[in-house]
Write an enzyme that holds these catalytic residues in place. Structure first.
Site, short mmCIF file in Angstrom:
data_model
loop_
_atom_site.label_atom_id
_atom_site.label_comp_id
_atom_site.label_asym_id
_atom_site.label_seq_id
_atom_site.Cartn_x
_atom_site.Cartn_y
_atom_site.Cartn_z
CE LYS A 35 -0.20 0.00 5.04
NZ LYS A 35 -0.92 -0.52 6.21
NE ARG A 130 -6.44 1.28 11.77
CZ ARG A 130 -5.24 1.12 11.22
NH1 ARG A 130 -4.40 2.13 11.19
NH2 ARG A 130 -4.89 -0.03 10.71
CE1 TYR A 255 14.04 31.52 4.40
CE2 TYR A 255 14.27 29.14 4.05
CZ TYR A 255 14.02 30.42 3.56
OH TYR A 255 13.75 30.59 2.24
CG MET A 303 10.61 23.67 -1.11
SD MET A 303 9.63 24.70 -2.19
CE MET A 303 8.55 25.53 -1.05
C1 PLP Z 1 -0.11 -1.56 6.83
C2 PLP Z 1 -0.66 -2.84 7.33
C3 PLP Z 1 0.16 -3.94 7.56
C4 PLP Z 1 1.68 -3.87 7.49
O1 PLP Z 1 2.18 -3.24 8.64
P1 PLP Z 1 3.75 -3.04 8.89
O2 PLP Z 1 3.82 -2.45 10.24
O3 PLP Z 1 4.22 -2.10 7.84
O4 PLP Z 1 4.37 -4.38 8.77
C5 PLP Z 1 -0.44 -5.14 7.91
N1 PLP Z 1 -1.79 -5.22 8.04
C6 PLP Z 1 -2.60 -4.18 7.84
C7 PLP Z 1 -4.07 -4.34 8.01
C8 PLP Z 1 -2.08 -2.95 7.50
O5 PLP Z 1 -2.89 -1.90 7.32
#
Ligand code: PLP
Length: 370
Positions: A35, A130, A255, A303
């Site tokens: 992802k 969550r 800065y 930047m």
């Molecule tokens: C992002 C995610 C993972 C991977 O987590 P890491 O900490 O990057 O290994 C696994 N399961 C779900 C549901 C996630 O959202």
């Protein structure tokens, strides 16, 4: 000299880290989490390098469909399921597995007609609070999904860990116990572990593990003594020095004048800044490598530029010399620690302006899959 701000992604490091995950997984299958544009490394680049995985996990259709269209035939799991009812049609068409975390998604699957049934992962809230169905709703949800025509046989079950990166926390054991109790006796494969679960909590391996960050070579643990895993950084972010000055004792740098030279000293300017995704909150003292030697950032991150204390870097240092911000020789976790963030965020926020390059094996070809 052009602006040589680049992120080199190592295909062999990605493949090595997948092998480490597979080793740690025992017999469990490995769902590579790609992802967030492959945690900022490039979705297709990463998926192709990791095609030895058993499945991929992504956040949304926009990430899943390109993987299918690139010809990857693996199971692809939409970790947050459909965001709206129409998305189950596309999930079916592209053979995507959907996570089901809410009542409305179950009703959609009960009432929809699909070209082919979809694989479902039932998401259980075992304590993270969550995404996921509350424990008391899981059994009836499971039965409804098993009975739904648009759901493929073998409903699977997953949960997500909230504190697995803290090996001293009791929460992971509570979550395992909750998940086991709630799913006890239900037929189907299970998945619990993220990277921290996989490396730190053997009891979370179950049938499928879901490593993300470790595949990119960063440890999920932020304390002093994490379980040893021989990971290799997949991304090296680097640039070059584009100016060197000798400033006087009392000169304030950059800065806000937040850093004042304690003596006459050499200061380099390097071509990277928050416009490239280098964290603006990195304070004076954040490590960088100049010609492979450790040096410290001084003054505010701009930047397009940072300023570096050259006092302790072996001479000669010249314009055009390489500066590494993280990666090979300098763990992103360490930089993240200085900047008050985590390696995950550093990777994800590298911007489009940075030139991405792939480092393959010595012959410039992809090795065989793991
Ligand atoms: C992002 C995610 C993972 C991977 O987590 P890491 O900490 O990057 O290994 C696994 N399961 C779900 C549901 C996630 O959202």
């Amino acid at each position: 000299m052009s602006r040589e701000t680049r992120a080199v992604v190592s295909v062999s490091a990605l493949r090595h880290n997948l092998a480490v995950a597979r080793q740690a997984a025992g017999g469990a299958r490995v769902m590579a989490v790609v992802k967030g544009n492959g945690y900022g490394h490039g979705l297709l680049r990463v998926a192709y390098a990791l095609r030895g995985a058993d499945a991929f996990a992504v956040t949304c259709l926009e990430e899943a469909i390109p993987l299918r269209e690139a010809g990857l035939a693996h199971p692809i799991v939409l970790l947050e399921g459909p965001y709206e009812p129409s998305e189950v049609q596309l999930a079916s068409r592209y053979r995507l597995d959907v996570v089901v975390h809410s009542e409305w998604q179950i009703s959609v699957l009960e009432n929809v007609r699909l070209p082919r049934p979809v694989n479902v992962w039932l998401k259980v809230d075992s304590g993270m609070h969550r995404l996921g169905l509350p424990a008391e709703d899981v059994r009836s949800a499971y039965q409804r999904l098993v009975a739904a025509n648009s759901v493929a046989p073998h409903v699977r079950m997953m949960t997500h860990l909230a504190e697995a990166d803290d090996l001293g926390s009791g929460v992971t054991e509570e979550q395992i116990a909750c998940f086991d109790a709630v799913t006890d006796g239900l037929r189907g494969e299970r998945s619990i572990a993220n990277s921290a679960g996989l490396l730190g909590w053997p009891a979370t391996r179950a049938g499928w593990v879901r490593p993300g960050i470790m595949l990119y070579g960063a440890t999920p643990f932020d304390h002093a003594d994490p379980p040893h895993a021989p990971l290799r950084p997949a991304m090296t972010l680097s640039t070059r020095i584009n100016a060197i000055y000798t400033h006087r004792a009392g000169d304030a740098i950059g800065y806000g004048g937040t850093w004042v030279c304690p003596e006459d000293m050499p200061v380099a300017v390097a071509a990277i800044g928050y416009g490239d995704g280098y964290p603006r909150h990195a304070p004076s003292g954040t490590p960088v490598l100049v010609n492979g030697s450790r040096a410290q950032l001084i003054g505010r991150v701009s930047m397009d530029m940072i300023t570096i204390d050259l006092r302790h870097v072996p001479a000669p240092v010249e314009i055009g010399d390489p500066v590494t911000l993280w990666g090979e020789g300098l763990p992103a976790e360490e930089v993240a620690g200085h900047a008050g963030t985590i390696a995950y965020e550093l990777f994800c926020t590298v911007t489009q302006r940075v030139r991405f390059q792939e480092e393959r094996d010595a012959h410039g070809t992809y090795p065989d899959p793991v």
